[in-house]
Design an enzyme around this catalytic site. Structure first.
Site, PDB file in Angstrom:
ATOM      1  N   HIS A 128       5.185   3.750   5.621  1.00  0.00           N
ATOM      2  CA  HIS A 128       4.994   3.859   4.388  1.00  0.00           C
ATOM      3  C   HIS A 128       5.183   2.759   3.469  1.00  0.00           C
ATOM      4  O   HIS A 128       6.275   2.023   3.913  1.00  0.00           O
ATOM      5  CB  HIS A 128       5.207   5.067   3.622  1.00  0.00           C
ATOM      6  N   CYS A 173       0.980   0.765   2.444  1.00  0.00           N
ATOM      7  CA  CYS A 173       0.370   0.671   1.217  1.00  0.00           C
ATOM      8  C   CYS A 173       1.112  -0.366   0.286  1.00  0.00           C
ATOM      9  O   CYS A 173       2.369  -0.646   0.576  1.00  0.00           O
ATOM     10  CB  CYS A 173       0.434   2.184   0.557  1.00  0.00           C
TER      11      CYS A 173
END
Length: 320
Positions: free
Chosen positions: A159, A201
């Site tokens: 992430h 991301c």
């Protein structure tokens, strides 16, 4: 229709779902490598254009593909080893981080292992590392003697947010990792390419895409780094991000992330023939054109993604 976490899919017909996996995530759904969207939960399908992706176009005129190449402007790749490739594969996160399990990342890691091995790299995969253990690993690799290696590669699967990457217990600046391989920190890699591929991301924006009408379409240099030549400590880095700053990055729990699917596909097809920027340009093309989301909620329908390359390389790189 069941609702699920933020997701899209890649290469199945719209409306067709596989069975749910053991953790309740549908394998044909894509999810983003960021905190769950607190505004709502929704279901997304998608499609993948399978035909001739990444194929080299043929032209009648041989001059069209003519390139001026010179060994003087290419990185020296004739060391005993091509290089070391480190893959950090973070899948499970402490619930205090607010991050979901990254289903599909093991597929990414396996595909990357195979692709980089085919290019001649020594590949190692490290699963579920905390921020501290990520730093310890990178410090250890930075301290190694890379004199017999032509380059270095690192893949971070996790992430993230803009400029940040998640360990299993929290977040840290990506620069903390990459700075360990600067010329003043890792002298055995001075003048050699240092490649970082980052699947994470970089924000929480969606790319709506836009419809287009267009169709497919000196002096001798010393190899490596000379002791007599002074170069910037930030030279010879390349960063290939799965998305541009500010945007979500998509991942399919059954097939892996869009970016890694494209990267491995192009590396397997053209990795030993094309220069690295040609390779990554084709990856950009594949990510941009082969994947698209669809949703019952128009806010999340027909979303796109484009990968992003930032290069400080000073020569051309071929894995020949």
């Amino acid at each position: 229709m069941e609702e699920e976490v933020l997701c899209a899919s890649t290469d199945v017909a719209v409306g067709v779902l596989e069975d749910e996996d053991e953790e309740g995530v549908l394998e044909d759904e894509d999810v983003t490598d960021a905190k769950p969207d607190r505004r709502g939960r929704f279901l997304i399908f998608g499609r993948k254009k399978p035909q001739n992706v990444g194929k080299e176009e043929k032209h009648g005129d041989p001059e069209i593909h003519y390139r001026i190449t010179s060994p003087a402007f290419q990185y020296k790749m004739n060391h005993k080893q091509v290089g070391k490739c480190v893959i950090v594969n973070n899948k499970n996160f402490d619930e205090r981080t607010g991050m979901n399990v990254r289903n599909g990342t093991d597929r990414d890691a396996a595909e990357l292992y195979s692709s980089f091995r085919k290019l001649g790299f020594e590949v190692s995969i490290y699963n579920d590392l905390t921020c501290l253990n990520m730093m310890r690993l990178m410090e250890q690799v930075s301290d190694e003697d890379h004199s017999d290696r032509s380059c270095f590669a690192c893949v971070l699967l996790s992430h993230g947010d803009e400029g940040q990457i998640y360990g299993t217990d929290g977040v840290m600046p990506i620069k903390n990792v990459t700075s360990l391989f600067r010329g003043d920190m890792c002298t055995s890699l001075v003048g050699k390419p240092k490649l970082f591929f980052i699947q994470a991301c970089r924000g929480s924006e969606f790319d709506d895409g836009i419809q287009t009408d267009s169709g497919p379409s000196n002096d001798t240099m010393e190899t490596d780094a000379s002791p007599k030549q002074k170069i910037p400590v930030e030279a010879d880095f390349l960063f290939a991000y799965s998305t541009v700053p500010g945007y979500y990055s998509w991942r399919n729990p059954g097939r892996g992330s869009w970016f890694i699917q494209a990267l491995c596909s192009i590396l397997n097809e053209c990795g030993r023939k094309l220069e690295i920027m040609q390779i990554l340009t084709r990856v950009n093309h594949m990510v941009a054109t082969s994947f698209e989301s669809w949703s019952d909620d128009p806010r999340y329908s027909q979303k796109k993604q484009i990968s992003c390359v930032v290069s400080m390389l000073t020569k051309e790189l071929y894995f020949k």
